[in-house]
Design a protein around this motif. Sequence first.
Motif, PDB file in Angstrom:
ATOM      1  N   PHE A 102       0.831  -1.211   0.000  1.00  0.00           N
ATOM      2  CA  PHE A 102       0.000   0.000   0.000  1.00  0.00           C
ATOM      3  C   PHE A 102       0.869   1.267   0.000  1.00  0.00           C
ATOM      4  O   PHE A 102       0.432   2.321   0.441  1.00  0.00           O
ATOM      5  N   HIS A 103       2.054   1.136  -0.505  1.00  0.00           N
ATOM      6  CA  HIS A 103       3.011   2.250  -0.585  1.00  0.00           C
ATOM      7  C   HIS A 103       2.377   3.427  -1.334  1.00  0.00           C
ATOM      8  O   HIS A 103       1.806   3.273  -2.402  1.00  0.00           O
ATOM      9  N   SER A 104       2.447   4.606  -0.743  1.00  0.00           N
ATOM     10  CA  SER A 104       1.976   5.843  -1.382  1.00  0.00           C
ATOM     11  C   SER A 104       0.480   5.852  -1.660  1.00  0.00           C
ATOM     12  O   SER A 104       0.026   6.493  -2.618  1.00  0.00           O
ATOM     13  N   CYS A 105      -0.291   5.142  -0.844  1.00  0.00           N
ATOM     14  CA  CYS A 105      -1.755   5.275  -0.884  1.00  0.00           C
ATOM     15  C   CYS A 105      -2.097   6.461   0.018  1.00  0.00           C
ATOM     16  O   CYS A 105      -2.453   6.288   1.197  1.00  0.00           O
ATOM     17  N   TYR A 106      -1.963   7.650  -0.531  1.00  0.00           N
ATOM     18  CA  TYR A 106      -2.005   8.877   0.272  1.00  0.00           C
ATOM     19  C   TYR A 106      -3.337   9.086   0.987  1.00  0.00           C
ATOM     20  O   TYR A 106      -3.384   9.714   2.048  1.00  0.00           O
ATOM     21  N   SER A 107      -4.447   8.571   0.434  1.00  0.00           N
ATOM     22  CA  SER A 107      -5.772   8.804   1.019  1.00  0.00           C
ATOM     23  C   SER A 107      -6.232   7.684   1.938  1.00  0.00           C
ATOM     24  O   SER A 107      -7.316   7.770   2.517  1.00  0.00           O
ATOM     25  N   LEU A 108      -5.432   6.643   2.069  1.00  0.00           N
ATOM     26  CA  LEU A 108      -5.844   5.486   2.869  1.00  0.00           C
ATOM     27  C   LEU A 108      -5.920   5.877   4.346  1.00  0.00           C
ATOM     28  O   LEU A 108      -4.908   6.063   5.013  1.00  0.00           O
ATOM     29  N   ALA A 109      -7.155   5.986   4.840  1.00  0.00           N
ATOM     30  CA  ALA A 109      -7.371   6.434   6.223  1.00  0.00           C
ATOM     31  C   ALA A 109      -7.839   5.294   7.125  1.00  0.00           C
ATOM     32  O   ALA A 109      -7.632   5.350   8.342  1.00  0.00           O
ATOM     33  N   ASN A 110      -8.456   4.271   6.545  1.00  0.00           N
ATOM     34  CA  ASN A 110      -9.000   3.175   7.349  1.00  0.00           C
ATOM     35  C   ASN A 110      -8.578   1.843   6.755  1.00  0.00           C
ATOM     36  O   ASN A 110      -8.854   1.562   5.589  1.00  0.00           O
ATOM     37  N   ILE A 111      -7.924   1.048   7.573  1.00  0.00           N
ATOM     38  CA  ILE A 111      -7.564  -0.303   7.134  1.00  0.00           C
ATOM     39  C   ILE A 111      -7.734  -1.255   8.301  1.00  0.00           C
ATOM     40  O   ILE A 111      -7.372  -0.941   9.440  1.00  0.00           O
ATOM     41  N   THR A 112      -8.335  -2.396   7.997  1.00  0.00           N
ATOM     42  CA  THR A 112      -8.477  -3.454   8.991  1.00  0.00           C
ATOM     43  C   THR A 112      -7.538  -4.583   8.603  1.00  0.00           C
ATOM     44  O   THR A 112      -7.664  -5.151   7.508  1.00  0.00           O
ATOM     45  N   LEU A 113      -6.595  -4.878   9.482  1.00  0.00           N
ATOM     46  CA  LEU A 113      -5.662  -5.968   9.231  1.00  0.00           C
ATOM     47  C   LEU A 113      -6.214  -7.255   9.814  1.00  0.00           C
ATOM     48  O   LEU A 113      -6.594  -7.298  10.987  1.00  0.00           O
ATOM     49  N   GLY A 114      -6.259  -8.295   9.000  1.00  0.00           N
ATOM     50  CA  GLY A 114      -6.751  -9.579   9.471  1.00  0.00           C
ATOM     51  C   GLY A 114      -5.792 -10.262  10.427  1.00  0.00           C
ATOM     52  O   GLY A 114      -4.617  -9.886  10.542  1.00  0.00           O
ATOM     53  N   LYS A 115      -6.277 -11.298  11.078  1.00  0.00           N
ATOM     54  CA  LYS A 115      -5.487 -11.995  12.092  1.00  0.00           C
ATOM     55  C   LYS A 115      -4.675 -13.147  11.523  1.00  0.00           C
ATOM     56  O   LYS A 115      -4.137 -13.964  12.275  1.00  0.00           O
ATOM     57  N   GLY A 116      -4.543 -13.190  10.198  1.00  0.00           N
ATOM     58  CA  GLY A 116      -3.754 -14.260   9.586  1.00  0.00           C
ATOM     59  C   GLY A 116      -2.301 -13.896   9.384  1.00  0.00           C
ATOM     60  O   GLY A 116      -1.471 -14.776   9.128  1.00  0.00           O
ATOM     61  N   ILE A 117      -1.952 -12.617   9.498  1.00  0.00           N
ATOM     62  CA  ILE A 117      -0.581 -12.187   9.202  1.00  0.00           C
ATOM     63  C   ILE A 117       0.286 -12.192  10.455  1.00  0.00           C
ATOM     64  O   ILE A 117      -0.192 -11.931  11.562  1.00  0.00           O
ATOM     65  N   ASP A 118       1.574 -12.509  10.279  1.00  0.00           N
ATOM     66  CA  ASP A 118       2.500 -12.456  11.407  1.00  0.00           C
ATOM     67  C   ASP A 118       3.594 -11.420  11.187  1.00  0.00           C
ATOM     68  O   ASP A 118       4.398 -11.160  12.090  1.00  0.00           O
ATOM     69  N   THR A 119       3.633 -10.812   9.998  1.00  0.00           N
ATOM     70  CA  THR A 119       4.656  -9.812   9.690  1.00  0.00           C
ATOM     71  C   THR A 119       4.032  -8.650   8.934  1.00  0.00           C
ATOM     72  O   THR A 119       3.247  -8.861   8.006  1.00  0.00           O
ATOM     73  N   ILE A 120       4.377  -7.439   9.353  1.00  0.00           N
ATOM     74  CA  ILE A 120       4.054  -6.263   8.540  1.00  0.00           C
ATOM     75  C   ILE A 120       5.331  -5.940   7.780  1.00  0.00           C
ATOM     76  O   ILE A 120       6.334  -5.503   8.356  1.00  0.00           O
ATOM     77  N   ALA A 121       5.301  -6.202   6.487  1.00  0.00           N
ATOM     78  CA  ALA A 121       6.511  -6.191   5.673  1.00  0.00           C
ATOM     79  C   ALA A 121       7.033  -4.776   5.421  1.00  0.00           C
ATOM     80  O   ALA A 121       6.336  -3.784   5.646  1.00  0.00           O
ATOM     81  N   GLU A 122       8.239  -4.716   4.938  1.00  0.00           N
ATOM     82  CA  GLU A 122       8.891  -3.440   4.673  1.00  0.00           C
ATOM     83  C   GLU A 122       8.059  -2.566   3.736  1.00  0.00           C
ATOM     84  O   GLU A 122       7.497  -3.035   2.747  1.00  0.00           O
ATOM     85  N   CYS A 123       7.954  -1.316   4.101  1.00  0.00           N
ATOM     86  CA  CYS A 123       7.307  -0.276   3.275  1.00  0.00           C
ATOM     87  C   CYS A 123       5.838  -0.535   2.983  1.00  0.00           C
ATOM     88  O   CYS A 123       5.268   0.078   2.082  1.00  0.00           O
ATOM     89  N   THR A 124       5.191  -1.419   3.743  1.00  0.00           N
ATOM     90  CA  THR A 124       3.784  -1.752   3.463  1.00  0.00           C
ATOM     91  C   THR A 124       2.903  -0.511   3.435  1.00  0.00           C
ATOM     92  O   THR A 124       2.073  -0.356   2.537  1.00  0.00           O
ATOM     93  N   PHE A 125       3.070   0.379   4.415  1.00  0.00           N
ATOM     94  CA  PHE A 125       2.243   1.586   4.506  1.00  0.00           C
ATOM     95  C   PHE A 125       3.089   2.856   4.376  1.00  0.00           C
ATOM     96  O   PHE A 125       2.736   3.900   4.912  1.00  0.00           O
ATOM     97  N   PHE A 126       4.157   2.760   3.649  1.00  0.00           N
ATOM     98  CA  PHE A 126       5.053   3.898   3.420  1.00  0.00           C
ATOM     99  C   PHE A 126       4.281   5.042   2.763  1.00  0.00           C
ATOM    100  O   PHE A 126       3.590   4.857   1.776  1.00  0.00           O
ATOM    101  N   ASP A 127       4.382   6.235   3.339  1.00  0.00           N
ATOM    102  CA  ASP A 127       3.759   7.440   2.768  1.00  0.00           C
ATOM    103  C   ASP A 127       2.234   7.389   2.757  1.00  0.00           C
ATOM    104  O   ASP A 127       1.594   8.070   1.937  1.00  0.00           O
ATOM    105  N   CYS A 128       1.632   6.598   3.631  1.00  0.00           N
ATOM    106  CA  CYS A 128       0.163   6.613   3.772  1.00  0.00           C
ATOM    107  C   CYS A 128      -0.185   7.780   4.700  1.00  0.00           C
ATOM    108  O   CYS A 128      -0.425   7.602   5.900  1.00  0.00           O
ATOM    109  N   ALA A 129      -0.221   8.963   4.126  1.00  0.00           N
ATOM    110  CA  ALA A 129      -0.296  10.197   4.911  1.00  0.00           C
ATOM    111  C   ALA A 129      -1.600  10.345   5.684  1.00  0.00           C
ATOM    112  O   ALA A 129      -1.640  11.008   6.721  1.00  0.00           O
ATOM    113  N   ALA A 130      -2.700   9.748   5.198  1.00  0.00           N
ATOM    114  CA  ALA A 130      -4.001   9.894   5.865  1.00  0.00           C
ATOM    115  C   ALA A 130      -4.233   8.844   6.944  1.00  0.00           C
ATOM    116  O   ALA A 130      -5.227   8.904   7.667  1.00  0.00           O
TER     117      ALA A 130
END
Length: 483
Positions: A275-303
Amino acid sequence: MKKRKIFIVCTLAGLLIIVLLACNITNLLLVPSETSGYFTYRFVDKQAILVKVDSGITGQLVIPSTHEGYPVTGIGWPAFENCSNITEVIIPDSITTIQDYRVFAYADAIKVEEENPAFCSDEKGVLFSKDKTELLKAPRALEGTYRIPGAVTKIGEGAFDHCTALTDIIIPDSVTEIDDGAFDRCTALTEVTIPDSVTSIGYHAFCRCENLERVAMGSGVRTIGKTAFSACSKLTSITLPDGLESIGEGAFQMCQELESIVIPDSVTEIGSGAFHSCYSLANITLGKGIDTIAECTFFDCAALSHITIPDTVTKIEHDAFCRSGLVSVVIPNSVTYIDSGFYKCAKLTSVTIGSEVETFDLFAFAGCNHIQSLIIADGATKIDSKTIDTIGCRDTLTEVTIPDSVTRIGINAFYKCANLSQITIPKTVTRIENLAFVGCEGLNTIHYTGTTEEWEKMYFGMDWNRDVPATEVVCANGTVSLK
């Protein structure tokens, strides 16, 4: 000796031939090219391969079925390079192999002779496998609405690449696979419905569909490939199905108008920069299946001001939230490793640190210059100088919450936290080490949840409260003087 050398040479030659055949390196077996008119051929096993067409050719291009008595059976890559003035390509019944379907990039239409055993085409000039189970290539001139035939199970690599006038695509429920780059740069598409039958969406599949606003994704999709929806700059709505398992690297990067997304619990992998550079992304629900938030996943998600990290996550990789708009973050007790995950989150004011974090990168919170509140999660047993140093909030910290699980406040733990005005120390703490609060020049109030008697039994290190202006400790049953 001579016979032995001959045997070795013959053996090596035989092995080389086997390797060449196994790797299908056909170009090494081709004789020099031969040009006739607009066409250049090479020959293999008494068959002609069309390898180049003169770029000066215009209008309809009819591929010869024979050349000097040899059948023309294949089209090499990039045979039609720079042939930008052809309108229609006629494929004879002799052609059975096409090295790369991108060869038709400039054609306005593709027509296959009916007796061809390997390929066929429809009235719109779209190329298919003979049984029509695979859609191979649509001409760039394809416009308006196109309905994919019901026999198709696979939309091939780059099939609709650069079909900039295609406004609507109807995908039947026979399709199970959308291959790499299938709809890359289809800039007139505004919405797409992916049927339940589709299980995989390939690399770059809808990349750079800059007017794509809505995607209805079927329940059967299990994988979304790398950069599948990258640079879909107007995408505002997409629903990910339960059962989805993986989201590839950069899958939604630069979807600048995407405001919200829900990651289902079935997802076990989210690739770096998803989701790199998703500037308007204000709401995200992360599921319970992941064990790692990878590099740069939400880089520059300014909102993105808030996010709930599920308690299945154990690792936050570097730049995971770099330069995001996070105001507060709660790191659950499941997290044991934080790389430079929150680098330059300039709006971050409140951090809750889980009790099980074992490894902090030096730059985990570097550049987060406005952190005022630090909450140590229940379960932590000590607070030391590294806790504050890693977060880098000595100059800005105004309040800290220490859980009842803490038993020791270490050396230099709050060294020079000059803006820390008050603190509550739980009665579980039995040791306050040397210089623990030295330089806390604004610390006017110290609360202790135990009794005065319990306070006086505590171990105090040398100069633990040097420079602290507070003159007493407020206990549960009275006060204790610090003078």
